[in-house]
Motif scaffolding. Structure first.
Motif, short mmCIF file in Angstrom:
data_model
loop_
_atom_site.label_atom_id
_atom_site.label_comp_id
_atom_site.label_asym_id
_atom_site.label_seq_id
_atom_site.Cartn_x
_atom_site.Cartn_y
_atom_site.Cartn_z
N LEU A 135 -3.34 11.52 -0.45
CA LEU A 135 -2.35 12.19 0.39
C LEU A 135 -1.04 11.43 0.25
O LEU A 135 -1.01 10.29 -0.25
CB LEU A 135 -2.81 12.21 1.84
N ALA A 136 0.05 12.03 0.69
CA ALA A 136 1.36 11.36 0.61
C ALA A 136 1.29 10.04 1.36
O ALA A 136 0.67 9.94 2.42
CB ALA A 136 2.44 12.25 1.22
N ARG A 137 1.91 9.03 0.79
CA ARG A 137 1.89 7.69 1.38
C ARG A 137 2.56 7.72 2.75
O ARG A 137 3.61 8.32 2.95
CB ARG A 137 2.63 6.71 0.48
N GLU A 138 1.93 7.05 3.70
CA GLU A 138 2.48 6.89 5.04
C GLU A 138 3.28 5.58 5.09
O GLU A 138 3.45 4.91 4.08
CB GLU A 138 1.34 6.87 6.08
N ASN A 139 3.72 5.20 6.28
CA ASN A 139 4.48 3.97 6.45
C ASN A 139 3.70 2.76 5.93
O ASN A 139 2.49 2.67 6.13
CB ASN A 139 4.82 3.76 7.93
N VAL A 140 4.40 1.85 5.28
CA VAL A 140 3.74 0.69 4.67
C VAL A 140 3.83 -0.57 5.52
O VAL A 140 3.19 -1.57 5.20
CB VAL A 140 4.33 0.38 3.27
N HIS A 193 10.80 -8.88 4.75
CA HIS A 193 10.28 -10.21 5.08
C HIS A 193 8.76 -10.26 5.09
O HIS A 193 8.18 -11.34 4.96
CB HIS A 193 10.81 -10.66 6.44
N PHE A 194 8.13 -9.10 5.27
CA PHE A 194 6.67 -9.01 5.32
C PHE A 194 6.22 -7.88 4.40
O PHE A 194 5.85 -6.81 4.86
CB PHE A 194 6.20 -8.75 6.76
N PRO A 195 6.28 -8.10 3.08
CA PRO A 195 5.87 -7.04 2.15
C PRO A 195 4.43 -6.60 2.41
O PRO A 195 3.58 -7.43 2.77
CB PRO A 195 6.01 -7.67 0.77
N PRO A 196 4.14 -5.31 2.22
CA PRO A 196 2.80 -4.80 2.49
C PRO A 196 1.81 -5.17 1.40
O PRO A 196 2.18 -5.64 0.32
CB PRO A 196 3.02 -3.29 2.51
N ALA A 197 0.56 -4.90 1.69
CA ALA A 197 -0.48 -5.01 0.67
C ALA A 197 -0.30 -3.85 -0.30
O ALA A 197 0.14 -2.77 0.08
CB ALA A 197 -1.86 -4.93 1.32
N PHE A 198 -0.63 -4.07 -1.56
CA PHE A 198 -0.64 -2.96 -2.50
C PHE A 198 -1.62 -1.91 -1.99
O PHE A 198 -2.71 -2.23 -1.53
CB PHE A 198 -1.06 -3.44 -3.90
N GLY A 199 -1.20 -0.67 -2.03
CA GLY A 199 -2.06 0.42 -1.56
C GLY A 199 -1.95 0.72 -0.08
O GLY A 199 -2.49 1.72 0.39
N GLN A 200 -1.25 -0.13 0.67
CA GLN A 200 -1.15 0.08 2.12
C GLN A 200 -0.42 1.40 2.40
O GLN A 200 0.59 1.69 1.79
CB GLN A 200 -0.43 -1.09 2.78
N GLY A 201 -0.98 2.18 3.31
CA GLY A 201 -0.40 3.46 3.68
C GLY A 201 -0.88 4.62 2.81
O GLY A 201 -0.51 5.76 3.06
N LEU A 261 0.97 14.05 -6.13
CA LEU A 261 1.13 13.42 -7.45
C LEU A 261 2.02 12.18 -7.45
O LEU A 261 1.65 11.17 -8.06
CB LEU A 261 1.60 14.45 -8.48
N PRO A 262 3.19 12.18 -6.78
CA PRO A 262 3.98 10.94 -6.79
C PRO A 262 3.23 9.75 -6.20
O PRO A 262 3.25 8.65 -6.77
CB PRO A 262 5.21 11.30 -5.94
N THR A 263 2.53 9.96 -5.09
CA THR A 263 1.76 8.87 -4.49
C THR A 263 0.60 8.48 -5.39
O THR A 263 0.26 7.30 -5.51
CB THR A 263 1.25 9.26 -3.09
N ALA A 303 -3.75 -13.62 -1.66
CA ALA A 303 -2.48 -13.58 -0.93
C ALA A 303 -1.37 -13.03 -1.82
O ALA A 303 -0.47 -13.74 -2.25
CB ALA A 303 -2.12 -14.96 -0.39
N ILE A 304 -1.48 -11.73 -2.13
CA ILE A 304 -0.44 -11.05 -2.90
C ILE A 304 0.04 -9.84 -2.09
O ILE A 304 -0.70 -9.31 -1.26
CB ILE A 304 -0.90 -10.61 -4.31
N ALA A 305 1.26 -9.44 -2.35
CA ALA A 305 1.84 -8.32 -1.62
C ALA A 305 2.78 -7.57 -2.53
O ALA A 305 3.18 -8.08 -3.58
CB ALA A 305 2.60 -8.84 -0.40
N GLY A 306 3.15 -6.37 -2.12
CA GLY A 306 4.14 -5.62 -2.85
C GLY A 306 3.88 -4.14 -2.80
O GLY A 306 2.92 -3.68 -2.17
N GLU A 307 4.74 -3.41 -3.46
CA GLU A 307 4.56 -1.97 -3.53
C GLU A 307 5.35 -1.41 -4.71
O GLU A 307 6.35 -1.98 -5.13
CB GLU A 307 4.99 -1.28 -2.23
N ALA A 308 4.87 -0.30 -5.18
CA ALA A 308 5.57 0.44 -6.22
C ALA A 308 6.31 1.59 -5.56
O ALA A 308 5.90 2.10 -4.51
CB ALA A 308 4.58 0.98 -7.25
N THR A 309 7.40 1.99 -6.18
CA THR A 309 8.15 3.16 -5.72
C THR A 309 8.44 4.04 -6.93
O THR A 309 8.52 3.55 -8.06
CB THR A 309 9.47 2.78 -5.02
N LEU A 310 8.59 5.32 -6.67
CA LEU A 310 8.87 6.28 -7.72
C LEU A 310 10.07 7.09 -7.28
O LEU A 310 10.03 7.77 -6.26
CB LEU A 310 7.66 7.19 -7.93
#
Length: 176
Positions: A7-12, A102-110, A133-135, A156-163
């Motif tokens: 589903l479309a990504r929610e808040n991270v 300051h508090f990057p999310p976990a990969f996949g969060q949301g 599809l974008p998510t 202890a890794i964090a981050g996110e991808a954006t499209l």
């Protein structure tokens, strides 16, 4: 089991929860070193860097279990994913939204995945019809990165991808 879609990504963002009627100011008034419940290595690393005086204590269980430990005064603060609380209808418990800068999310969060049995073409066709599809592409990139660095929920890794405009970008952080 296979991921058929998302589903479309929610808040991270991650959020802090205090007991009802409390805040950072009221906590500071009676406790110099608040107890913060979290078992996530990423969250522990982030909180320790930003709030070195806080005492981080292990906290496991579903959202209701963690909130009951907060209300039962086993901890003073808990940190959870905003999207999870929103999906559970518990937004009234959110005390503070932590800025992802300051508090990057976990990969996949949301991201909520839609899974089905391997080879179940009928279920897969239904899932694909509602796949965002974008998510989905973002999820694939984040999972590829996690696999590349051999990450897990205990890393202890964090981050996110954006499209954006067909351009995929990613930010990643590693904590020790």
């Amino acid at each position: 089991v296979q991921i058929g879609g998302v589903l479309a990504r929610e808040n991270v963002e991650d959020v802090l929860l205090f007991r009802m009627g409390e805040s950072l100011d009221t906590l500071a008034g009676y406790r110099e070193r608040p107890k913060v419940g979290s078992s996530s290595p990423r969250r522990v690393a982030q909180l320790t860097r930003r709030f070195p005086s806080w005492e981080i204590v292990p906290l496991r269980g579903n959202a209701d279990t963690r909130i009951s430990k907060l209300d039962g005064r086993e901890v003073d603060i808990i940190i959870l994913a905003r999207a999870g609380l929103e999906r559970l209808g518990l937004t009234n418990r959110i005390s503070m939204i932590l800025p992802p800068d300051h508090f990057p999310p976990a990969f996949g969060q949301g991201i909520l995945t839609l899974d089905c049995r391997q080879g179940d073409e009928q279920a897969l066709a239904i899932i694909k019809s509602i796949n965002h599809l974008p998510t989905y592409r973002i999820m694939q990139a984040e999972r590829a990165f996690i696999n590349l660095v051999k990450g897990s929920c205990q890393t202890a890794i964090a981050g996110e991808a954006t499209l954006e405009n067909s351009l995929l970008s990613m930010r990643a952080y590693a904590y020790n």
